[in-house]
Design an enzyme around this catalytic site. Structure first.
Site, PDB file in Angstrom:
ATOM      1  N   GLU A  48     -11.441   0.103  10.073  1.00  0.00           N
ATOM      2  CA  GLU A  48     -11.066   1.378   9.484  1.00  0.00           C
ATOM      3  C   GLU A  48     -10.181   0.727   7.960  1.00  0.00           C
ATOM      4  OE1 GLU A  48      -9.339   4.053   7.882  1.00  0.00           O
ATOM      5  OE2 GLU A  48      -8.160   4.844   9.239  1.00  0.00           O
ATOM      6  N   GLU A  78      -7.169   2.530  -4.561  1.00  0.00           N
ATOM      7  CA  GLU A  78      -6.055   3.419  -3.892  1.00  0.00           C
ATOM      8  C   GLU A  78      -5.042   3.366  -4.679  1.00  0.00           C
ATOM      9  OE1 GLU A  78      -5.685   2.061   0.417  1.00  0.00           O
ATOM     10  OE2 GLU A  78      -5.902   3.689   1.232  1.00  0.00           O
ATOM     11  N   LYS A 122      -1.205  -6.969  17.244  1.00  0.00           N
ATOM     12  CA  LYS A 122      -1.194  -7.394  16.424  1.00  0.00           C
ATOM     13  C   LYS A 122      -0.386  -6.220  15.145  1.00  0.00           C
ATOM     14  CE  LYS A 122      -0.171  -9.168  12.109  1.00  0.00           C
ATOM     15  NZ  LYS A 122       0.847  -8.414  11.768  1.00  0.00           N
ATOM     16  N   CYS A 163      -4.011   6.405   4.855  1.00  0.00           N
ATOM     17  CA  CYS A 163      -5.172   6.029   4.851  1.00  0.00           C
ATOM     18  C   CYS A 163      -6.676   7.154   3.897  1.00  0.00           C
ATOM     19  CB  CYS A 163      -6.237   5.254   5.293  1.00  0.00           C
ATOM     20  SG  CYS A 163      -6.325   6.035   6.661  1.00  0.00           S
ATOM     21  N   GLY A 212     -10.201  -6.208   5.235  1.00  0.00           N
ATOM     22  CA  GLY A 212     -11.141  -6.244   5.520  1.00  0.00           C
ATOM     23  C   GLY A 212     -12.290  -6.973   5.512  1.00  0.00           C
ATOM     24  N   GLY A 228      -6.771  -1.621   7.758  1.00  0.00           N
ATOM     25  CA  GLY A 228      -6.201  -2.028   7.193  1.00  0.00           C
ATOM     26  C   GLY A 228      -6.269  -1.409   5.592  1.00  0.00           C
ATOM     27  N   SER A 229      -6.347  -2.584   4.526  1.00  0.00           N
ATOM     28  CA  SER A 229      -6.462  -2.773   3.229  1.00  0.00           C
ATOM     29  C   SER A 229      -8.092  -3.228   3.050  1.00  0.00           C
ATOM     30  CB  SER A 229      -5.715  -4.184   2.686  1.00  0.00           C
ATOM     31  OG  SER A 229      -5.921  -4.805   2.628  1.00  0.00           O
ATOM     32  N   THR A 230      -8.725  -3.151   2.757  1.00  0.00           N
ATOM     33  CA  THR A 230     -10.384  -2.850   2.470  1.00  0.00           C
ATOM     34  C   THR A 230     -10.379  -4.225   2.212  1.00  0.00           C
ATOM     35  OG1 THR A 230     -11.096  -0.933   1.582  1.00  0.00           O
ATOM     36  CG2 THR A 230     -12.470  -3.124   0.470  1.00  0.00           C
TER      37      THR A 230
HETATM   38  P1  NDP Z   1      -3.313  -5.407   5.315  1.00  0.00           P
HETATM   39  O1  NDP Z   1      -4.426  -4.844   4.807  1.00  0.00           O
HETATM   40  O2  NDP Z   1      -2.535  -6.873   4.459  1.00  0.00           O
HETATM   41  O3  NDP Z   1      -2.314  -5.450   6.910  1.00  0.00           O
HETATM   42  C1  NDP Z   1      -3.145  -4.897   8.122  1.00  0.00           C
HETATM   43  C2  NDP Z   1      -3.051  -5.506   8.778  1.00  0.00           C
HETATM   44  O4  NDP Z   1      -3.105  -6.263   8.864  1.00  0.00           O
HETATM   45  C3  NDP Z   1      -1.583  -5.905   8.662  1.00  0.00           C
HETATM   46  O5  NDP Z   1      -1.270  -6.075  10.254  1.00  0.00           O
HETATM   47  C4  NDP Z   1      -1.780  -7.244   8.470  1.00  0.00           C
HETATM   48  O6  NDP Z   1      -0.045  -8.865   8.986  1.00  0.00           O
HETATM   49  C5  NDP Z   1      -2.764  -8.010   8.550  1.00  0.00           C
HETATM   50  N1  NDP Z   1      -3.174  -9.110   8.092  1.00  0.00           N
HETATM   51  C6  NDP Z   1      -3.366  -9.449   7.005  1.00  0.00           C
HETATM   52  N2  NDP Z   1      -3.814 -10.764   5.984  1.00  0.00           N
HETATM   53  C7  NDP Z   1      -4.462 -10.354   7.736  1.00  0.00           C
HETATM   54  C8  NDP Z   1      -5.511 -11.866   7.833  1.00  0.00           C
HETATM   55  N3  NDP Z   1      -6.127 -12.487   6.664  1.00  0.00           N
HETATM   56  N4  NDP Z   1      -6.351 -11.376   8.798  1.00  0.00           N
HETATM   57  C9  NDP Z   1      -6.087 -10.724   9.728  1.00  0.00           C
HETATM   58  N5  NDP Z   1      -4.726  -9.557   9.815  1.00  0.00           N
HETATM   59  C10 NDP Z   1      -4.304  -9.475   8.822  1.00  0.00           C
HETATM   60  O7  NDP Z   1      -2.724  -3.847   4.039  1.00  0.00           O
HETATM   61  P2  NDP Z   1      -1.031  -4.384   3.468  1.00  0.00           P
HETATM   62  O8  NDP Z   1       0.051  -4.207   4.002  1.00  0.00           O
HETATM   63  O9  NDP Z   1      -0.825  -5.682   2.741  1.00  0.00           O
HETATM   64  O10 NDP Z   1      -1.193  -3.255   2.474  1.00  0.00           O
HETATM   65  C11 NDP Z   1      -2.039  -3.565   1.088  1.00  0.00           C
HETATM   66  C12 NDP Z   1      -2.856  -2.567   0.876  1.00  0.00           C
HETATM   67  O11 NDP Z   1      -3.858  -2.007   1.540  1.00  0.00           O
HETATM   68  C13 NDP Z   1      -1.567  -0.977   0.730  1.00  0.00           C
HETATM   69  O12 NDP Z   1      -1.163  -0.955  -1.113  1.00  0.00           O
HETATM   70  C14 NDP Z   1      -2.663  -0.297   0.492  1.00  0.00           C
HETATM   71  O13 NDP Z   1      -3.821  -0.055  -0.307  1.00  0.00           O
HETATM   72  C15 NDP Z   1      -3.793  -0.608   1.964  1.00  0.00           C
HETATM   73  N6  NDP Z   1      -4.197   0.391   3.176  1.00  0.00           N
HETATM   74  C16 NDP Z   1      -4.697   0.804   3.678  1.00  0.00           C
HETATM   75  C17 NDP Z   1      -4.089   1.199   4.895  1.00  0.00           C
HETATM   76  C18 NDP Z   1      -4.975   2.265   5.482  1.00  0.00           C
HETATM   77  O14 NDP Z   1      -5.056   2.645   6.875  1.00  0.00           O
HETATM   78  N7  NDP Z   1      -6.038   2.753   4.985  1.00  0.00           N
HETATM   79  C19 NDP Z   1      -3.221   0.558   5.757  1.00  0.00           C
HETATM   80  C20 NDP Z   1      -2.527  -0.482   5.330  1.00  0.00           C
HETATM   81  C21 NDP Z   1      -2.556  -0.830   3.827  1.00  0.00           C
HETATM   82  P3  NDP Z   1       1.514  -8.222   8.190  1.00  0.00           P
HETATM   83  O15 NDP Z   1       1.503  -6.779   8.503  1.00  0.00           O
HETATM   84  O16 NDP Z   1       1.575  -9.416   8.487  1.00  0.00           O
HETATM   85  O17 NDP Z   1       0.223  -8.549   6.290  1.00  0.00           O
END
Ligand code: NDP
Length: 500
Positions: free
Chosen positions: A278, A409, A204, A312, A261, A256-258
């Site tokens: 990650e 972050e 996804k 990240c 995670g 994605g976000s902590t």
């Molecule tokens: P998220 O962690 O919400 O998004 C990452 C992925 O997870 C997206 O595909 C998201 O879908 C999906 N997701 C969201 N909620 C769930 C869940 N409960 N279960 C499974 N998958 C889920 O990051 P955000 O886009 O909201 O960004 C928020 C903050 O996270 C940023 O400001 C940044 O600080 C951090 N971030 C860090 C990253 C990294 O690589 N370290 C990358 C991205 C963000 P959807 O897009 O539909 O929400």
């Protein structure tokens, strides 16, 4: 101070300035987009077919540089996820696990070649959908994504050499959830090793950047990969959650976000699913007084402003040795003023659009927090486009170690600067973070580099460079930056059951 002394001081100061001759003026050089034909609507890719979502719902994806709608994509619900997992299971049992490893490698190689052929289209669509500069998507994201497929294609039939004296087997179906900062590249980081290890995939992409994932689905389809081996579902967080919670998935890989995670780690606990996370970072970039200062300034700029700071492992906390702090900060400000912020499709642009309105607001919130906390702010003087989400490159000095802008972050083009006197002090300050993803060290002394690499709690440490990525080297973090490694042999191992 005497006139003479003033003159000396001015001469000393100007030695520390970068003279850019009033900045560089370029004529606009926009990448043409005529060769890109986006569809109005993208469906889900399940079992080798593009199918309408059971949910019946679609959502819009927009260009963050213009706020214009690019296309509609399907919103997969639980039943769509179930359909994709069933297709992936069937493909795993009946086809993929029965194919010789050499044949599996050929498919992965073919995907890499097709991506190369469509590199320009992929780069333009990535820039349109994510807001990142065309220079980056063309020269970094797309070539690196291809390299990941090439690299792992090579391992597919050599798993016993990769892990000598071990018995290795695929895990089964991998559920993969990726973020919006490197949409295609993260897709490659996830899919390539999973396939090379013999797994099938349900992936996804993030809701704001689904388009290159759908182009990748078309490429995968064109490659003739057996139906169901890779399934791509667009959607929101609930789609991701449905993948995480599906009982017939053997491995979850998340970037994605902590916060998310942590939710995933709780959901997976006790289910027997293998997990790699990650997550976020707040990486230290450390400049010692003996460093080549001009190169270090370039490294600082690349460390924090690459991809609008949506990285990240961004070098978002700068530590400069006190004796050279004035010089580094002055040169950094000069360099900031030369950065082009604007149309991501223009080949001269250094900093493109912030990925979404939501992220734009998050960055503004943190800039305000920095001001309220009493730090001194400097932002470049450039003009910003009227529409779209843009932020000037920004830095904060006089930042306390406990400050939120130094601890949390921000994920944008915002740098905090602190100074240090001794090596022990900087190690302590750099490690004083909930995260531990990356670090950078700038010094002329090799022994100092080795000393720091053993003491900094970070998964990746760059010496006299920053943000260098390669499919052969593992990437991943400590502490709240997650666990597990992607890239290299370690990234392959994450998709295998490895036994004695
Ligand atoms: P998220 O962690 O919400 O998004 C990452 C992925 O997870 C997206 O595909 C998201 O879908 C999906 N997701 C969201 N909620 C769930 C869940 N409960 N279960 C499974 N998958 C889920 O990051 P955000 O886009 O909201 O960004 C928020 C903050 O996270 C940023 O400001 C940044 O600080 C951090 N971030 C860090 C990253 C990294 O690589 N370290 C990358 C991205 C963000 P959807 O897009 O539909 O929400």
């Amino acid at each position: 101070m005497s006139k003479h002394k003033n003159k000396e001081k001015a001469a000393e100061q100007s030695k520390h300035d970068f003279d850019f001759n009033g900045g560089w003026d370029y004529s606009p050089s926009p990448e043409s987009i005529g060769h890109v034909k986006l569809k109005e609507r993208y469906d889900l890719y399940i079992d080798g077919k593009f199918v309408k979502p059971n949910s019946g719902k679609y959502f819009q994806t927009t260009n963050p540089a213009t706020e214009k709608v690019l296309a509609e994509v399907a919103h997969a619900n639980e039943s769509d996820v179930d359909k994709a997992v069933k297709a992936a299971r069937k493909a795993y049992e009946n086809v993929w696990s029965k194919l010789s490893a050499k044949e599996r490698g050929k498919y992965i190689y073919r995907i890499a070649r097709l991506m190369q052929e469509k590199a320009r289209e992929l780069a333009v669509v990535e820039t349109l959908d994510a807001g990142k500069t065309i220079r980056e998507s063309r020269d970094v994201d797309v070539p690196l994504a291809c390299n990941h497929f090439f690299y792992y294609a090579g391992w597919a039939d050599k798993l016993e050499y990769a892990f000598p004296n071990r018995t290795v087997s695929a895990l089964g179906v991998a559920g993969q959830i990726i973020p919006w900062n490197f949409p295609l590249l993260m897709g490659a980081w996830k899919i390539a090793p999973a396939l090379a290890a013999g797994n099938t995939v349900v992936l996804k992409p993030a809701e704001t950047t689904p388009l290159t994932a759908m182009l990748l689905a078309e490429i995968i389809h064109e490659s003739g990969l057996p139906a169901g081996v890779v399934n791509i579902l667009t959607g929101y967080g609930d789609t991701g959650a449905a993948i995480v919670n599906h009982p017939d998935i053997n491995k979850i890989a998340f970037t994605g976000s902590t916060n998310v995670g942590k939710i995933i780690q709780k959901a997976v606990a006790g289910t027997g699913k293998k997990l790699t996370l990650e997550l976020g970072g707040k990486s230290a970039n450390i400049v010692f007084e003996d460093a080549a200062i001009d190169q270090a300034v370039e490294g600082i700029v690349n460390g924090i402003f690459f991809n609008q700071g949506h990285v990240c492992c961004a070098g978002s906390r700068l530590f400069v040795q006190e004796s050279v702090a004035d010089e580094v900060i002055r040169k950094l400000k000069d360099r900031l003023d030369t950065l082009y912020v604007g149309d991501p499709l223009d080949k001269n642009t250094d900093i493109g659009a912030i990925n979404s309105k939501e992220q734009f607001e998050t960055i503004q919130k943190y800039i305000q927090i920095g001001k309220d906390e009493g730090a001194s702010m400097y932002e470049s003087t450039c003009q910003l486009p009227e529409n779209g989400f843009f932020v000037r490159p920004t830095l904060f000095t006089d930042v306390a170690q406990s400050s939120r802008i130094a601890q949390e972050e921000i994920f944008g083009p915002v740098l905090t600067i602190q100074t240090f006197r001794t090596i022990d002090e900087v190690i302590q300050k750099a490690n004083n973070s909930p995260y531990g993803l990356a670090a950078g060290v700038w010094t002329d002394k090799g022994s100092r580099i080795f000393n720091l690499t053993t003491k900094l709690r970070a998964g990746v440490i760059w010496a006299n460079t920053y943000n260098k990525f390669d499919p052969t080297s593992p990437f991943g973090g400590y502490k709240e930056s997650g666990f597990g490694r992607e890239g290299g042999l370690q990234g392959l191992g994450a998709y295998l059951k490895i036994e004695r």
